[in-house]
Design a protein around this motif. Structure first.
Motif, PDB file in Angstrom:
ATOM      1  N   MET A   1       0.852  -1.163   0.000  1.00  0.00           N
ATOM      2  CA  MET A   1       0.000   0.000   0.000  1.00  0.00           C
ATOM      3  C   MET A   1       0.901   1.230   0.000  1.00  0.00           C
ATOM      4  O   MET A   1       1.873   1.296   0.757  1.00  0.00           O
ATOM      5  N   ILE A   2       0.562   2.157  -0.822  1.00  0.00           N
ATOM      6  CA  ILE A   2       1.264   3.435  -0.869  1.00  0.00           C
ATOM      7  C   ILE A   2       0.223   4.525  -0.697  1.00  0.00           C
ATOM      8  O   ILE A   2      -0.776   4.568  -1.419  1.00  0.00           O
ATOM      9  N   PHE A   3       0.446   5.402   0.256  1.00  0.00           N
ATOM     10  CA  PHE A   3      -0.510   6.475   0.511  1.00  0.00           C
ATOM     11  C   PHE A   3      -0.522   7.480  -0.634  1.00  0.00           C
ATOM     12  O   PHE A   3       0.511   7.737  -1.268  1.00  0.00           O
ATOM     13  N   LYS A   4      -1.713   8.046  -0.903  1.00  0.00           N
ATOM     14  CA  LYS A   4      -1.866   9.010  -1.999  1.00  0.00           C
ATOM     15  C   LYS A   4      -0.911  10.193  -1.867  1.00  0.00           C
ATOM     16  O   LYS A   4      -0.376  10.669  -2.844  1.00  0.00           O
ATOM     17  N   ASN A   5      -0.727  10.655  -0.640  1.00  0.00           N
ATOM     18  CA  ASN A   5       0.083  11.853  -0.420  1.00  0.00           C
ATOM     19  C   ASN A   5       1.524  11.525  -0.058  1.00  0.00           C
ATOM     20  O   ASN A   5       2.214  12.367   0.526  1.00  0.00           O
ATOM     21  N   SER A   6       1.994  10.344  -0.419  1.00  0.00           N
ATOM     22  CA  SER A   6       3.375   9.972  -0.114  1.00  0.00           C
ATOM     23  C   SER A   6       4.331  10.925  -0.800  1.00  0.00           C
ATOM     24  O   SER A   6       4.088  11.382  -1.925  1.00  0.00           O
ATOM     25  N   LYS A   7       5.422  11.218  -0.105  1.00  0.00           N
ATOM     26  CA  LYS A   7       6.397  12.151  -0.649  1.00  0.00           C
ATOM     27  C   LYS A   7       7.145  11.541  -1.839  1.00  0.00           C
ATOM     28  O   LYS A   7       7.475  12.237  -2.792  1.00  0.00           O
TER      29      LYS A   7
END
Length: 125
Positions: A1-7
């Motif tokens: 899972m990768i968050f939408k707002n990941s840097k």
């Protein structure tokens, strides 16, 4: 899972792809055999994963873990029924150090668990 707002979402995706390549994933799992079970069924059944010495030694234990997982019988500590997770105070207990502190104290001998008195013959308790 990768968050939408990941840097750094692209780097995160590359890391996940690298980690879950079977040879890398098996190597990672072997760093803590028995404690970390694979999330991928293909890895679980992989001869490379099962070849680990600790896995072979504790295979009966691993089989028991999967028995409980597959039948939805495994639950977090203090959870008897899944609805218990809805109790407002339970997550606070999980987030605190109460349980680890109690276990540590018991292991160190700081506190002894309370024992129920033994029933006396011929008396009802």
């Amino acid at each position: 899972m990768i968050f939408k707002n990941s840097k750094y979402p692209e780097e995160a995706a590359e890391f996940i792809k690298f980690t879950y390549q079977e040879k890398n994933y098996v190597k990672y799992l072997h760093t803590v055999p028995i404690h970390l079970l694979p999330t991928l069924k293909s890895t679980r059944n992989s001869p490379a994963y099962q070849a680990n010495e600790m896995y072979q030694r504790w295979k009966e234990w691993v089989d028991m873990d999967y028995y409980y997982f597959e039948r939805d019988l495994a639950r977090p500590t203090l959870v008897v029924n899944w609805d218990d997770l809805k109790l407002p105070f339970l997550l606070e207990i999980f987030g605190s150090n109460i349980l680890p502190d109690m276990v540590t104290d018991a292991v160190k001998g700081c506190h002894r668990p309370r024992r129920r008195p033994r029933p006396r013959p011929g008396r009802r308790n």
